[in-house]
Design a protein around this motif. Structure first.
Motif, PDB file in Angstrom:
ATOM      1  N   THR A   6       0.843  -1.193   0.000  1.00 50.05           N
ATOM      2  CA  THR A   6       0.000   0.000   0.000  1.00 50.05           C
ATOM      3  C   THR A   6       0.884   1.251   0.000  1.00 50.05           C
ATOM      4  O   THR A   6       2.093   1.190   0.263  1.00 50.05           O
ATOM      5  CB  THR A   6      -0.894   0.028   1.239  1.00 50.05           C
ATOM      6  OG1 THR A   6      -0.070   0.206   2.410  1.00 50.05           O
ATOM      7  CG2 THR A   6      -1.712  -1.256   1.371  1.00 50.05           C
ATOM      8  N   ASP A   7       0.273   2.391  -0.295  1.00 52.15           N
ATOM      9  CA  ASP A   7       1.024   3.651  -0.246  1.00 52.15           C
ATOM     10  C   ASP A   7       1.597   3.878   1.145  1.00 52.15           C
ATOM     11  O   ASP A   7       2.738   4.359   1.285  1.00 52.15           O
ATOM     12  CB  ASP A   7       0.114   4.825  -0.623  1.00 52.15           C
ATOM     13  CG  ASP A   7      -0.277   4.809  -2.096  1.00 52.15           C
ATOM     14  OD1 ASP A   7       0.347   4.049  -2.872  1.00 52.15           O
ATOM     15  OD2 ASP A   7      -1.208   5.561  -2.463  1.00 52.15           O
ATOM     16  N   GLU A   8       0.814   3.568   2.169  1.00 50.17           N
ATOM     17  CA  GLU A   8       1.285   3.771   3.539  1.00 50.17           C
ATOM     18  C   GLU A   8       2.461   2.860   3.865  1.00 50.17           C
ATOM     19  O   GLU A   8       3.437   3.285   4.501  1.00 50.17           O
ATOM     20  CB  GLU A   8       0.146   3.526   4.532  1.00 50.17           C
ATOM     21  CG  GLU A   8      -0.985   4.551   4.469  1.00 50.17           C
ATOM     22  CD  GLU A   8      -1.917   4.323   3.280  1.00 50.17           C
ATOM     23  OE1 GLU A   8      -1.827   3.255   2.614  1.00 50.17           O
ATOM     24  OE2 GLU A   8      -2.746   5.217   3.015  1.00 50.17           O
ATOM     25  N   GLU A   9       2.392   1.610   3.432  1.00 46.81           N
ATOM     26  CA  GLU A   9       3.499   0.676   3.682  1.00 46.81           C
ATOM     27  C   GLU A   9       4.765   1.118   2.966  1.00 46.81           C
ATOM     28  O   GLU A   9       5.864   1.052   3.518  1.00 46.81           O
ATOM     29  CB  GLU A   9       3.100  -0.732   3.240  1.00 46.81           C
ATOM     30  CG  GLU A   9       2.054  -1.374   4.134  1.00 46.81           C
ATOM     31  CD  GLU A   9       1.443  -2.627   3.535  1.00 46.81           C
ATOM     32  OE1 GLU A   9       0.766  -3.363   4.277  1.00 46.81           O
ATOM     33  OE2 GLU A   9       1.622  -2.865   2.319  1.00 46.81           O
ATOM     34  N   ARG A  57       6.255   4.236   4.762  1.00 49.01           N
ATOM     35  CA  ARG A  57       6.974   3.872   5.983  1.00 49.01           C
ATOM     36  C   ARG A  57       8.327   3.245   5.654  1.00 49.01           C
ATOM     37  O   ARG A  57       9.328   3.500   6.327  1.00 49.01           O
ATOM     38  CB  ARG A  57       6.137   2.894   6.825  1.00 49.01           C
ATOM     39  CG  ARG A  57       4.948   3.520   7.515  1.00 49.01           C
ATOM     40  CD  ARG A  57       4.423   2.631   8.622  1.00 49.01           C
ATOM     41  NE  ARG A  57       3.927   1.356   8.122  1.00 49.01           N
ATOM     42  CZ  ARG A  57       2.646   1.127   7.793  1.00 49.01           C
ATOM     43  NH1 ARG A  57       1.758   2.107   7.891  1.00 49.01           N
ATOM     44  NH2 ARG A  57       2.262  -0.059   7.361  1.00 49.01           N
TER      45      ARG A  57
END
Length: 314
Positions: free
Chosen positions: A258-261, A264
């Protein structure tokens, strides 16, 4: 010089940019090849000086040696040295012509019956090598050595008779994987990102991404790496992260996260720059010279990954 005879080690200003600090580290520690690579990628340096530095490692058989890959010492040609040479040439837009024709002849001479490359080639135990790269008389071909080389040659539209067998080997090995480990997955991605059959590559990458998540091969919460297993035989902290698989936003592996993964992961990569300006080596270290020579290579790769994903590093 101080009265004790010890030279103080200069350090870059703590407020300097990541790129400035990395440049300081490279000039202080790197081989001439990596100094010129850094200058090419980040200081508008030319490609000719990089090629000139790389020529110091080439052998008459068309392969590369002389510890170009630092974990294999000695002058003899090895597939892993030659793979690194091709990555250098690819990164400066010089992966073609007679030089690469000679490389392909060398690769043909050391490949197995099914077209695969062994990591090191047979024999020649008189030269030091990392304990995790054993020298054997009849080494098997493997995806780790073969996938990145074949993918890179396809990306540069290099055609050679050996490539047909080697490509078939990569497809067979990747499509039969039901378990893997991070370095093998990285090698598979390097092949799939440039394989000519794009629908087949996307299908194989989708399956591989599900395997990566099922086996928890990528740390998705960098502050808590202890919650993810380390592959058998790896160093205790030799974890892998999304950015290790998706080196750029165009990689097929980018869809696995995902974009969030991904954000991070890139935050974690940027934060790993050490006080001296370089990035750390995570795999097992076994001798002083390889450890010293590898860190500038890792540092350049980290900076290129961050830049490819649009992170400001200047």
């Amino acid at each position: 010089m101080a009265e004790t005879g010890v030279f103080p080690s200069p350090s870059p200003p703590p407020a300097a940019s990541p790129l400035f600090r990395a440049e300081h580290f490279v000039w202080l520690t790197a081989r001439v090849l990596e100094q010129r690579l850094f200058a090419h990628h980040f200081l508008n340096g030319g490609a000719d000086p990089v090629e000139t530095a790389l020529d110091a490692y080439v052998n008459e058989d068309g392969g590369y040696g002389h510890a170009l890959e630092p974990d294999l010492r000695g002058p003899v040609s090895r597939p892993l040295h030659t793979a690194y040479a091709l990555r250098v040439l690819d990164s400066i837009g010089r992966c073609g012509g007679r030089r690469v024709e000679r490389v392909c002849r060398y690769l043909t001479s050391v490949s197995t019956a099914d077209g695969a490359l062994p990591a090191v080639g047979p024999g020649r135990r008189e030269y030091p090598a990392a304990p995790f790269v054993p020298i054997v008389d009849e080494p098997p071909g493997d995806l780790l050595a073969t996938g990145p080389v074949v993918g890179l040659l396809h990306r540069n539209e290099v055609w050679h008779a050996w490539l047909f067998r080697a490509t078939d080997f990569c497809w067979q090995r990747i499509e039969s994987l039901d378990a893997s480990h991070p370095y093998e997955v990285e090698a598979a991605v390097a092949f799939l990102d440039s394989a000519p059959d794009r629908p087949r590559a996307r299908a194989a990458a989708d399956r591989l991404g599900r395997l990566v998540r099922a086996q928890r091969l990528a740390v998705l919460d960098p502050p808590r790496p202890q919650d993810w297993p380390v592959a058998p035989g790896y160093a205790p902290a030799e974890h892998h992260f999304p950015h290790d698989f998706a080196r750029g936003p165009g990689s097929l592996a980018r869809a696995w996260f995902t974009d969030e993964e991904m954000a991070r992961s890139l935050d974690f990569l940027a934060g790993r720059q050490q006080e001296d300006g370089g990035w750390p080596v995570t795999w097992r270290q076994w001798a002083p010279a390889p450890a010293l020579e590898t860190r500038p290579m890792v540092t350049i790769e980290a900076l290129r990954t961050l830049r490819a994903h649009g992170r400001v590093i200047g």
